[in-house]
Design an enzyme around this catalytic site. Sequence first.
Site, PDB file in Angstrom:
ATOM      1  N   GLU A   1     -65.199  54.351  -7.472  1.00 60.89           N
ATOM      2  CA  GLU A   1     -66.448  53.778  -7.992  1.00 60.89           C
ATOM      3  C   GLU A   1     -67.096  53.011  -6.856  1.00 60.89           C
ATOM      4  O   GLU A   1     -66.498  52.057  -6.336  1.00 60.89           O
ATOM      5  CB  GLU A   1     -66.196  52.843  -9.180  1.00 60.89           C
ATOM      6  CG  GLU A   1     -65.819  53.558 -10.450  1.00 60.89           C
ATOM      7  CD  GLU A   1     -65.781  52.655 -11.680  1.00 60.89           C
ATOM      8  OE1 GLU A   1     -66.576  51.703 -11.753  1.00 60.89           O
ATOM      9  OE2 GLU A   1     -64.932  52.923 -12.559  1.00 60.89           O
TER      10      GLU A   1
ATOM     11  N   TYR B   1     -69.161  47.389  -5.983  1.00 65.15           N
ATOM     12  CA  TYR B   1     -70.598  47.439  -6.281  1.00 65.15           C
ATOM     13  C   TYR B   1     -71.279  46.311  -5.512  1.00 65.15           C
ATOM     14  O   TYR B   1     -70.714  45.221  -5.388  1.00 65.15           O
ATOM     15  CB  TYR B   1     -70.834  47.249  -7.786  1.00 65.15           C
ATOM     16  CG  TYR B   1     -70.299  48.387  -8.624  1.00 65.15           C
ATOM     17  CD1 TYR B   1     -71.016  49.575  -8.742  1.00 65.15           C
ATOM     18  CD2 TYR B   1     -69.085  48.280  -9.300  1.00 65.15           C
ATOM     19  CE1 TYR B   1     -70.533  50.624  -9.523  1.00 65.15           C
ATOM     20  CE2 TYR B   1     -68.599  49.329 -10.075  1.00 65.15           C
ATOM     21  CZ  TYR B   1     -69.327  50.498 -10.180  1.00 65.15           C
ATOM     22  OH  TYR B   1     -68.862  51.535 -10.952  1.00 65.15           O
TER      23      TYR B   1
ATOM     24  N   ASN C   1     -57.919  52.894 -15.753  1.00 62.08           N
ATOM     25  CA  ASN C   1     -59.104  52.406 -15.045  1.00 62.08           C
ATOM     26  C   ASN C   1     -59.092  50.878 -14.967  1.00 62.08           C
ATOM     27  O   ASN C   1     -58.894  50.212 -15.996  1.00 62.08           O
ATOM     28  CB  ASN C   1     -60.371  52.836 -15.810  1.00 62.08           C
ATOM     29  CG  ASN C   1     -61.637  52.286 -15.177  1.00 62.08           C
ATOM     30  OD1 ASN C   1     -62.013  52.692 -14.080  1.00 62.08           O
ATOM     31  ND2 ASN C   1     -62.296  51.338 -15.840  1.00 62.08           N
ATOM     32  N   GLU C   2     -59.269  50.347 -13.773  1.00 62.33           N
ATOM     33  CA  GLU C   2     -59.468  48.909 -13.545  1.00 62.33           C
ATOM     34  C   GLU C   2     -58.561  48.043 -14.415  1.00 62.33           C
ATOM     35  O   GLU C   2     -59.033  47.133 -15.121  1.00 62.33           O
ATOM     36  CB  GLU C   2     -60.947  48.534 -13.780  1.00 62.33           C
ATOM     37  CG  GLU C   2     -61.869  49.147 -12.758  1.00 62.33           C
ATOM     38  CD  GLU C   2     -63.297  48.607 -12.775  1.00 62.33           C
ATOM     39  OE1 GLU C   2     -63.673  47.901 -13.733  1.00 62.33           O
ATOM     40  OE2 GLU C   2     -64.038  48.905 -11.818  1.00 62.33           O
TER      41      GLU C   2
ATOM     42  N   ASN D   1     -64.585  51.964 -17.972  1.00 66.16           N
ATOM     43  CA  ASN D   1     -64.082  51.071 -19.013  1.00 66.16           C
ATOM     44  C   ASN D   1     -63.919  51.814 -20.337  1.00 66.16           C
ATOM     45  O   ASN D   1     -63.041  51.495 -21.140  1.00 66.16           O
ATOM     46  CB  ASN D   1     -65.040  49.893 -19.196  1.00 66.16           C
ATOM     47  CG  ASN D   1     -65.117  49.011 -17.961  1.00 66.16           C
ATOM     48  OD1 ASN D   1     -64.217  49.027 -17.125  1.00 66.16           O
ATOM     49  ND2 ASN D   1     -66.185  48.251 -17.830  1.00 66.16           N
TER      50      ASN D   1
ATOM     51  N   GLU E   1     -69.465  58.824 -17.095  1.00 69.09           N
ATOM     52  CA  GLU E   1     -68.760  58.041 -18.111  1.00 69.09           C
ATOM     53  C   GLU E   1     -69.524  58.146 -19.429  1.00 69.09           C
ATOM     54  O   GLU E   1     -70.761  58.254 -19.434  1.00 69.09           O
ATOM     55  CB  GLU E   1     -68.683  56.569 -17.665  1.00 69.09           C
ATOM     56  CG  GLU E   1     -68.016  55.671 -18.706  1.00 69.09           C
ATOM     57  CD  GLU E   1     -67.641  54.287 -18.182  1.00 69.09           C
ATOM     58  OE1 GLU E   1     -67.932  53.989 -16.999  1.00 69.09           O
ATOM     59  OE2 GLU E   1     -67.052  53.510 -18.962  1.00 69.09           O
TER      60      GLU E   1
ATOM     61  N   GLN F   1     -72.943  55.933 -10.977  1.00 75.29           N
ATOM     62  CA  GLN F   1     -72.526  57.120 -11.672  1.00 75.29           C
ATOM     63  C   GLN F   1     -73.535  58.224 -11.359  1.00 75.29           C
ATOM     64  O   GLN F   1     -74.235  58.104 -10.373  1.00 75.29           O
ATOM     65  CB  GLN F   1     -72.413  56.823 -13.155  1.00 75.29           C
ATOM     66  CG  GLN F   1     -71.365  55.702 -13.421  1.00 75.29           C
ATOM     67  CD  GLN F   1     -70.968  55.537 -14.880  1.00 75.29           C
ATOM     68  OE1 GLN F   1     -71.385  56.275 -15.750  1.00 75.29           O
ATOM     69  NE2 GLN F   1     -70.137  54.527 -15.142  1.00 75.29           N
TER      70      GLN F   1
HETATM   71  O1  AHR Z   1     -69.521  52.079 -13.577  1.00 77.08           O
HETATM   72  C1  AHR Z   1     -69.661  51.073 -14.541  1.00 77.08           C
HETATM   73  C2  AHR Z   1     -68.354  50.347 -14.832  1.00 77.08           C
HETATM   74  O2  AHR Z   1     -67.967  49.621 -13.698  1.00 77.08           O
HETATM   75  C3  AHR Z   1     -67.153  51.205 -15.125  1.00 77.08           C
HETATM   76  O3  AHR Z   1     -67.060  51.578 -16.468  1.00 77.08           O
HETATM   77  C4  AHR Z   1     -66.015  50.300 -14.776  1.00 77.08           C
HETATM   78  O4  AHR Z   1     -64.870  51.012 -14.378  1.00 77.08           O
HETATM   79  C5  AHR Z   1     -66.578  49.400 -13.703  1.00 77.08           C
HETATM   80  O5  AHR Z   1     -66.316  48.070 -13.948  1.00 77.08           O
END
Ligand code: AHR
Length: 503
Positions: A292, A244, A172-173, A72, A27, A353
Amino acid sequence: MLNAHLDLDPASLVGPVNRRVFGSFVEHLGRCVYDGIYEPGHPAANADGFRTDVVDLVRELGVSTVRYPGGNFVSGYRWEDGTGPRESRPSRLDLAWHSIESNEIGLDEFSRWLTLVDGELMYAVNLGTRGVQEALDVLEYANIRSGTELSNQRIANGSPQPHGIRIWCLGNEMDGPWQLGHSTAAEYAQRAAQTARAMRQVDATLELVVCGSSGAGMPTFGEWERIVLEKTYDEVDFISCHAYYEPVEGDFASFLASAVDMDRFIESVVATADHVKALRRSEKTVNVSFDEWNVWYQSRYNEVEKITDADTWPQAPRLLEDSYSVMDAVVFGGLLISLLRHADRVTAASLAQLVNVIAPIMTEPGGPAWRQTTFYPFSITSRLARGAALRVRLDSPSTPTDAYGDVQMVDAVATHDEASGATSVFLVNRSLTETVTVDIAVDRLGIESLDSVESIFDDDIHAANTLTHPDRVVPKTNTTARLHDGTVTISLPPVSWTALAMH
Ligand code: AHR
């Protein structure tokens, strides 16, 4: 001494392991691109300014697809800013990460970088501040051979061959209130369906990923997937999952069992997708792109790192540069086990990432690049997981957690490649205190040789690799492993991840 038993049967298959499960994510965020993969002037930089030491590490990591350019970031991105002569590219505010984007790197340069690492581009279009037309434009620029305004521009910009991008993310999201253009599920679904239909008019064979939830803890989780899929099912191939993990208030026992949450997340999304499939009497199956996933000390970002000062817009700031411990690597290895366990439905995934930003690879400007602890479970699993994932039968002692109740102390998955006879077993011991001896019945696989036993464990579960000690944590050979009479026996120390290769 605690014991566990694992039974492997080549007839009990989950499904083929798709190489796309070993995808990653670059990203425009912090130092992932600038001072990460790209640093002109670095002693190891090539003529395009790409760090070849980083290229070597990415190759060693064994990455397949790379999702780009966000995240994002993409929800405010104008893709054309990153094309054409560098000197006329605009600098822009990146609202997602409160930074300046110089646009020195764009689609053409990133595609060139991907050829160095043998990666496949997974491209995300902006459905935050943009829509159908801009998605069509970037598709024309990237994939049409020649003879149109935008394909001719690409050729004039130095990319004579089309980029041939097969897999595209529709935004995205979009469920997240932090996202530019955040919308309700119904609003997003309409935009995504229109965009998908238009993109398919250009090329019906594209593979399209619609946004699922940005986490299973989102208040709209479940309903979001149902509503989005009801409106887009016929147009898309994948629905995304993002997750995450980090320890909450020092609760390491629950953290070590994070894969339990990932299992439930995947299974809920698969159930929702199949429910919509039934409602639509569809022949098609929509799979999961877990695009992700990682350990991320998000609380640190929210409490310490977030830049909000209206006068401060740094370029490539140090953001999300988490340092990963042995325990993080064990959790991470467990998440890979969860992805492989669902190989029949998780057919694409992206470790978020790749460089510097919550990353397995770190770099110092003008200095070295090094492997974080999490590098190893990824590189070893990517190297060894071949053929099909096996549905293993596992009896394990349990261990208590606050978040998930009693969970199995040992978790495991196996892969078997029928053609070569290669079999791999990936295991974690999630106990903070107990060693577990595991008997693995491999007689039905005709195993004759134990080829390697690579483990991550340490007396200090908080040990990490740093600029000054880049090799503090490296894989160790677990010398307790024995193959005897069709059974492999191995002792797994507390907080450990292990990969066994045999044939
Ligand atoms: O990977 C970091 C961020 O986490 C990304 O930009 C977003 O898609 C997610 O919230």
